[in-house]
Scaffold this motif. Structure first.
Motif, PDB file in Angstrom:
ATOM      1  N   ALA A   1     -98.070-103.913  12.512  1.00  0.00           N
ATOM      2  CA  ALA A   1     -97.153-103.068  11.743  1.00  0.00           C
ATOM      3  C   ALA A   1     -97.980-102.011  11.029  1.00  0.00           C
ATOM      4  CB  ALA A   1     -96.371-103.920  10.746  1.00  0.00           C
ATOM      5  N   PRO A   2     -97.483-100.877  10.678  1.00  0.00           N
ATOM      6  CA  PRO A   2     -96.130-100.438  10.983  1.00  0.00           C
ATOM      7  C   PRO A   2     -96.022 -99.849  12.395  1.00  0.00           C
ATOM      8  CG  PRO A   2     -97.198 -98.817   9.587  1.00  0.00           C
ATOM      9  CD  PRO A   2     -98.171 -99.962   9.782  1.00  0.00           C
ATOM     10  N   ARG A   3     -94.862 -99.986  12.949  1.00  0.00           N
ATOM     11  CA  ARG A   3     -94.525 -99.401  14.240  1.00  0.00           C
ATOM     12  C   ARG A   3     -93.027 -99.157  14.252  1.00  0.00           C
ATOM     13  NH1 ARG A   3     -95.069-104.820  14.864  1.00  0.00           N
ATOM     14  NH2 ARG A   3     -93.526-105.934  16.103  1.00  0.00           N
ATOM     15  N   PRO A   4     -92.563 -98.238  15.054  1.00  0.00           N
ATOM     16  CA  PRO A   4     -91.130 -97.953  15.045  1.00  0.00           C
ATOM     17  C   PRO A   4     -90.330 -99.032  15.761  1.00  0.00           C
ATOM     18  CG  PRO A   4     -92.247 -96.568  16.660  1.00  0.00           C
ATOM     19  CD  PRO A   4     -93.320 -97.338  15.921  1.00  0.00           C
TER      20      PRO A   4
ATOM     21  N   LEU B   1     -87.625-103.500   8.139  1.00  0.00           N
ATOM     22  CA  LEU B   1     -87.672-102.079   8.456  1.00  0.00           C
ATOM     23  C   LEU B   1     -87.575-101.243   7.186  1.00  0.00           C
ATOM     24  CD1 LEU B   1     -85.087-101.941  11.398  1.00  0.00           C
ATOM     25  CD2 LEU B   1     -87.505-102.522  11.494  1.00  0.00           C
ATOM     26  N   ASP B   2     -88.408-100.212   7.114  1.00  0.00           N
ATOM     27  CA  ASP B   2     -88.293 -99.295   5.983  1.00  0.00           C
ATOM     28  C   ASP B   2     -87.163 -98.298   6.253  1.00  0.00           C
ATOM     29  OD1 ASP B   2     -89.297 -97.236   7.644  1.00  0.00           O
ATOM     30  OD2 ASP B   2     -91.307 -97.328   6.762  1.00  0.00           O
TER      31      ASP B   2
ATOM     32  N   ASP C   1     -87.155 -95.414   7.243  1.00  0.00           N
ATOM     33  CA  ASP C   1     -87.362 -94.555   8.412  1.00  0.00           C
ATOM     34  C   ASP C   1     -87.295 -95.330   9.724  1.00  0.00           C
ATOM     35  OD1 ASP C   1     -87.769 -92.208   6.865  1.00  0.00           O
ATOM     36  OD2 ASP C   1     -89.824 -92.861   6.447  1.00  0.00           O
TER      37      ASP C   1
ATOM     38  N   MET D   1     -89.172 -97.929  10.508  1.00  0.00           N
ATOM     39  CA  MET D   1     -90.491 -98.445  10.882  1.00  0.00           C
ATOM     40  C   MET D   1     -90.587 -99.926  10.496  1.00  0.00           C
ATOM     41  SD  MET D   1     -92.198 -95.896  12.208  1.00  0.00           S
ATOM     42  CE  MET D   1     -93.920 -96.350  12.088  1.00  0.00           C
TER      43      MET D   1
ATOM     44  N   GLN E   1     -92.327-102.685   9.016  1.00  0.00           N
ATOM     45  CA  GLN E   1     -93.411-102.779   8.043  1.00  0.00           C
ATOM     46  C   GLN E   1     -93.958-104.199   7.911  1.00  0.00           C
ATOM     47  OE1 GLN E   1     -94.965-100.314   6.586  1.00  0.00           O
ATOM     48  NE2 GLN E   1     -93.607 -98.765   7.442  1.00  0.00           N
TER      49      GLN E   1
END
Length: 169
Positions: free
Chosen positions: A21-24, A135-136, A138, A140, A142
């Motif tokens: 992480a982070p990754r979409p 998920l944040d 955006d 992503m 986290q």
């Protein structure tokens, strides 16, 4: 000495939880058993947790019971939880799960291949339910936790709330 081992274990658990992480998160859209449309696009601007689970998993059932009060208390602040069932069930099974385990968040049908696509975790990787993606705003990923992390899930309400608070302003 035992205190140092506990701290070292906690640090390793945190590093392990954040590995990759982070990754979409990858786009998805589904309709919950009660007709709510859920999608990654609809989560933009919100902190969210995707809970991949099995309706017949006792660990998943306990997790739903313990995180739903947090969901209900934070959803007005822009927080969402979406449950994605990976076992062979139908909308009636999801409705029964929601009623029995007090899950007021949207529950949808999904699959192992969809989990892999959304999360970016290889289909060849062994996973343990529940699998939580944090998920944040955006979209992503986290943080993530899976059922094999017994110490984390033993205190799921506290750990879940702390992870969510890291996502929220």
């Amino acid at each position: 000495m035992p205190h140092r081992l506990i701290c070292a274990g906690a640090a390793l658990a945190l590093v392990g939880a954040l590995w990759g992480a982070p990754r979409p998160a990858q786009p998805f859209e589904a309709v919950s058993y009660d007709g709510r449309t859920v999608s990654l696009d609809a989560l933009k601007g919100k902190a969210a947790v995707l809970m991949f689970f099995s309706t017949d998993c006792p660990h998943c059932q306990r997790t739903a019971l313990r995180i739903d009060p947090i969901y209900r208390s934070l959803r007005e602040r822009g927080f969402e939880v979406i449950g994605l069932s990976l076992n062979s069930t139908d909308n009636a099974g999801l409705r029964e799960f929601a009623n029995r385990f007090q899950a007021s968040f949207p529950l949808t049908l999904s699959s192992r291949s969809e989990f892999s696509r959304i999360s970016g975790v290889s289909v060849m990787t062994r996973i343990y339910y529940p699998y939580l993606l944090f998920l944040d705003r955006d979209g992503m990923i986290q943080e993530e936790h899976q059922g094999s992390e017994q110490a984390w899930f033993d205190r799921v309400d506290v750990n879940f709330l702390q992870a969510v608070e890291r996502l929220m302003p």
